[in-house]
Structures are given as C-alpha cells and as structure tokens.
Design a protein around this motif. Structure first.
Motif, mmCIF file in Angstrom:
data_model
loop_
_atom_site.group_PDB
_atom_site.id
_atom_site.type_symbol
_atom_site.label_atom_id
_atom_site.label_comp_id
_atom_site.label_asym_id
_atom_site.label_seq_id
_atom_site.Cartn_x
_atom_site.Cartn_y
_atom_site.Cartn_z
ATOM 1 N N LEU A 265 0.215 10.646 -8.260
ATOM 2 C CA LEU A 265 1.328 10.170 -7.446
ATOM 3 C C LEU A 265 1.900 8.904 -8.070
ATOM 4 O O LEU A 265 1.172 7.947 -8.338
ATOM 5 C CB LEU A 265 0.860 9.871 -6.015
ATOM 6 N N LYS A 266 3.191 8.897 -8.296
ATOM 7 C CA LYS A 266 3.894 7.741 -8.847
ATOM 8 C C LYS A 266 4.663 7.099 -7.696
ATOM 9 O O LYS A 266 5.661 7.647 -7.217
ATOM 10 C CB LYS A 266 4.832 8.176 -9.961
ATOM 11 N N ILE A 267 4.170 5.945 -7.229
ATOM 12 C CA ILE A 267 4.683 5.370 -5.984
ATOM 13 C C ILE A 267 5.305 4.007 -6.237
ATOM 14 O O ILE A 267 4.682 3.108 -6.824
ATOM 15 C CB ILE A 267 3.557 5.244 -4.940
ATOM 16 N N LYS A 268 6.547 3.856 -5.770
ATOM 17 C CA LYS A 268 7.223 2.548 -5.785
ATOM 18 C C LYS A 268 7.187 1.988 -4.371
ATOM 19 O O LYS A 268 7.693 2.615 -3.439
ATOM 20 C CB LYS A 268 8.670 2.689 -6.263
ATOM 21 N N GLN A 269 6.586 0.809 -4.212
ATOM 22 C CA GLN A 269 6.434 0.215 -2.883
ATOM 23 C C GLN A 269 6.234 -1.280 -3.033
ATOM 24 O O GLN A 269 5.993 -1.806 -4.110
ATOM 25 C CB GLN A 269 5.219 0.802 -2.160
ATOM 26 N N ARG A 270 6.369 -1.982 -1.874
ATOM 27 C CA ARG A 270 5.976 -3.381 -1.810
ATOM 28 C C ARG A 270 4.471 -3.475 -2.035
ATOM 29 O O ARG A 270 3.705 -2.552 -1.731
ATOM 30 C CB ARG A 270 6.325 -3.972 -0.446
ATOM 31 N N ARG A 271 4.024 -4.634 -2.560
ATOM 32 C CA ARG A 271 2.617 -4.760 -2.897
ATOM 33 C C ARG A 271 1.725 -4.673 -1.656
ATOM 34 O O ARG A 271 0.649 -4.079 -1.687
ATOM 35 C CB ARG A 271 2.372 -6.096 -3.623
ATOM 36 N N ALA A 272 2.175 -5.240 -0.536
ATOM 37 C CA ALA A 272 1.380 -5.169 0.690
ATOM 38 C C ALA A 272 1.208 -3.726 1.136
ATOM 39 O O ALA A 272 0.144 -3.336 1.637
ATOM 40 C CB ALA A 272 2.025 -6.006 1.793
ATOM 41 N N ASN A 273 2.233 -2.894 0.945
ATOM 42 C CA ASN A 273 2.113 -1.485 1.310
ATOM 43 C C ASN A 273 1.275 -0.712 0.296
ATOM 44 O O ASN A 273 0.584 0.244 0.661
ATOM 45 C CB ASN A 273 3.493 -0.856 1.458
ATOM 46 N N HIS A 274 1.334 -1.109 -0.979
ATOM 47 C CA HIS A 274 0.426 -0.511 -1.958
ATOM 48 C C HIS A 274 -1.029 -0.723 -1.515
ATOM 49 O O HIS A 274 -1.874 0.171 -1.681
ATOM 50 C CB HIS A 274 0.634 -1.131 -3.342
ATOM 51 N N ALA A 275 -1.306 -1.892 -0.954
ATOM 52 C CA ALA A 275 -2.671 -2.155 -0.475
ATOM 53 C C ALA A 275 -3.066 -1.148 0.594
ATOM 54 O O ALA A 275 -4.189 -0.618 0.592
ATOM 55 C CB ALA A 275 -2.773 -3.586 0.062
ATOM 56 N N GLN A 276 -2.140 -0.834 1.510
ATOM 57 C CA GLN A 276 -2.436 0.115 2.570
ATOM 58 C C GLN A 276 -2.599 1.538 2.016
ATOM 59 O O GLN A 276 -3.460 2.305 2.479
ATOM 60 C CB GLN A 276 -1.325 0.079 3.621
ATOM 61 N N ILE A 277 -1.788 1.887 1.033
ATOM 62 C CA ILE A 277 -1.907 3.212 0.418
ATOM 63 C C ILE A 277 -3.254 3.348 -0.283
ATOM 64 O O ILE A 277 -3.949 4.371 -0.162
ATOM 65 C CB ILE A 277 -0.748 3.443 -0.579
ATOM 66 N N PHE A 278 -3.640 2.314 -1.015
ATOM 67 C CA PHE A 278 -4.929 2.330 -1.714
ATOM 68 C C PHE A 278 -6.077 2.465 -0.717
ATOM 69 O O PHE A 278 -6.999 3.263 -0.902
ATOM 70 C CB PHE A 278 -5.073 1.053 -2.538
#
Length: 328
Positions: free
Chosen positions: A103-116
């Motif tokens: 998955l290639k995801i563009k997001q804010r870093r805080a939301n990347h934390a939630q995705i991870f």
C-alpha cells in the motif's frame, strides 16, 4: 502518536545553549525527539513533526492479504473508513492510497501513526510477525485503553483539599496518591495531562483552581468528583496516562480499538449478526452510514471487531460484549 516517536510526557531533554530564544530552545529540544511545537488557537501544541507536504509511506500487506488483490483493496478501504475518514475525500489535495504490491499511502504523519498501529494490531490479532521490531510488542496489544488502565483507575486515593487549590497541583497530588506504596513497587508513574487548548474554550487556563476531598475512593471516582463540577472530563490515553479534556471532545473524538470476539461469532463467521446487535445497542445514529462519525467493522481472518468510537462508547461496547458472554 507519541509512542511511535518513542517519546512521552516525561522524556528527558538536555540542552546546552547560549544567546538563544525560547522558540529556538523549544525547537532544539523537541527536534531530537521527532517533535515540533506549533501555535494553535493561542496555545503552543507539541506534536509529531508534520512536513509541509503530506508524506508518502509504503505499507507491506502480503502477510495480511495473502497477496490477493481483492483483500488488499478491502484493507485499503478499512483504513480509509477508520483513520480520519474526511481526509481521504479531498482529491489530490487530500490523502490517497494506491493498492499495489504494497500500500502506497499519502497522509499526515499523525495519521500514518494510526495506520501503522492498525496494521500491527491486525497482525497481533492474526498472530503474525510484526512489520517492525523497533517498537515493544506491548504497544500493539489488543486490550483497550480503558482495560489497560483498570488497575490504576481502581487505586484508592485520599486527598483533603477544602480550600481552592491550583488544578495542576491537585492533579500532581492525584498522580502521587495513585502510585502504589512500597519499595518493591516498580509500576511506572501515572501521568495526568491537561489538554489546555481543548479546555480553553470553557474558560480554563493553568491558573484554574478547584477543591477535592476524597477518602479511600478510587482514582476514577476522584477524577469524576474533581472535574464534573468544572464541566470537564477525562480520558484514558494508555495504562499510565490520563488526559483532562472537554466533555465535547470526550463524546465526539473517535478512537480505534480491536476486540477479539471469536467466541461470540460461532455460527456467524461473517460477524454480521454481532455487528447488527452492537449497532442496535449503541444507537444507529452513531455510525457513518447514518450520518454519525463512527465505524464498526469485522475482520474475518482474526474474528476481531475493529471499532472506531468515542471512548465512552468503546466502554459501552465492552460492557455489551461482556453481557453477551454471560448469556452464553
């Protein structure tokens, strides 16, 4: 998101600076923790460093999807449904997911934390190796925030503060009172933080005063007695951290939790009946397809509920699941 920066409210910072400014000192101290400070609504907010342009990160998914394209699409749709849903609806200016070999995801870093966190918790639920060995496995446990803090919240505390006392001082004394006594105690200290930006709308600032008299009552009840007269509330961040917030934030801010329910879905492997029963119990108007902010999904592979709900509703969900188990 702070645990993913491997930082917390008490992370030490050592600086040796001269001829500098407050802003420069804050920048120097926070940058080495992967954090930054930004002015928002008259407050200085410390957060993960957010680049000017949203960052693109790659998320391997073959262990979660078996390399199946349809399963990868379902995983991408789940992420969009439970991690900041409005952010995905802005076209090229917003967040995006491309479903490829990863998955290639563009997001804010805080939301990347939630995705991870979501992906690693799915791996916990499915008993798969984690994608990263950088973080302690406890970070991805499936116990809810409330369950992690249960022992703390039940700790009996006593305070006798009849006269108006600074709120920050009362909270500090509650922190100390909630730490079990004895030289053998190795429990990490409790942290009670205040979201000053959030409660400023109610007229509160660090000069706020209050009173509190409790005698061998639980920490949870002590917090309730302290904050309810001030029209404030509190939420559990993790097993060692409580945050003071406004009642509106507590009732509207969705949080992500996973609940193993395989014992409740026998004869219903899709989980559809369980989800229907939960929605009826919590209230249909909560959910996005009825105009609300919440989402409830079922992960067939792990027989887990993926719930995006405000913390009080997460607690109601846990109570409902316990009631179902008692009826079995």
């Amino acid at each position: 998101a702070l645990p993913l920066a491997q930082a917390n409210a008490t992370s030490p910072v050592v600086l040796k600076l001269s001829n500098t400014t407050v802003g420069a000192a804050l920048t120097a101290g926070l940058t080495r923790l992967g954090l930054e400070h930004v002015p928002l609504e008259g407050q200085l907010v410390v957060r993960l460093i957010e680049p000017a342009e949203m960052k693109v990160l790659i998320y391997p998914h073959k262990d979660l999807t078996g390399g199946d394209a349809a399963a990868a699409t379902d995983l991408a749709e789940l992420i969009q449904a439970v991690v900041d849903p409005p952010s995905w609806t802005l076209g090229e200016a917003g967040a995006t997911i491309e479903v490829e070999d990863a998955l290639k995801i563009k997001q804010r870093r805080a939301n990347h934390a939630q995705i991870f966190l979501l992906c690693e918790k799915l791996r916990t639920a499915r008993k798969l190796p984690y994608a990263s060995s950088k973080y302690p496995p406890a970070l991805f446990q499936l116990d809810s925030r409330t369950r992690q803090a249960t022992a703390r919240l039940r700790t009996p505390v006593s305070l006798n503060l009849h006269q108006p006392t600074p709120l920050v001082k009362i909270l500090k004394e509650l922190e100390e009172a909630a730490l079990p006594a004895g030289p053998a105690n190795r429990s990490p200290p409790l942290r009670i933080l205040v979201d000053w930006r959030d409660i400023a709308a109610g007229g509160w600032n660090p000069d706020a005063e209050a009173t509190l008299v409790v005698e061998q009552e639980s920490l949870a009840l002590a917090l309730q007695k302290l904050l309810e007269p001030m029209d404030l509330a509190w939420r559990v961040v993790d097993g060692q951290t409580i945050q003071v917030v406004s009642p509106l934030t507590l009732s509207s801010r969705c949080e992500l939790e996973l609940f193993p329910v395989g014992d409740l879905t026998k004869g219903d492997p899709s989980g559809e009946k369980l989800i229907t029963d939960i929605r009826e119990s919590l209230g249909q108007s909560l959910f996005r397809d009825q105009g609300g902010p919440c989402e409830l999904r079922f992960d067939v592979a792990s027989q887990c509920l993926v719930a995006s709900l405000p913390q009080p509703k997460q607690q109601d969900l846990e109570v409902f699941l316990m009631s179902l188990r008692r009826l079995q």
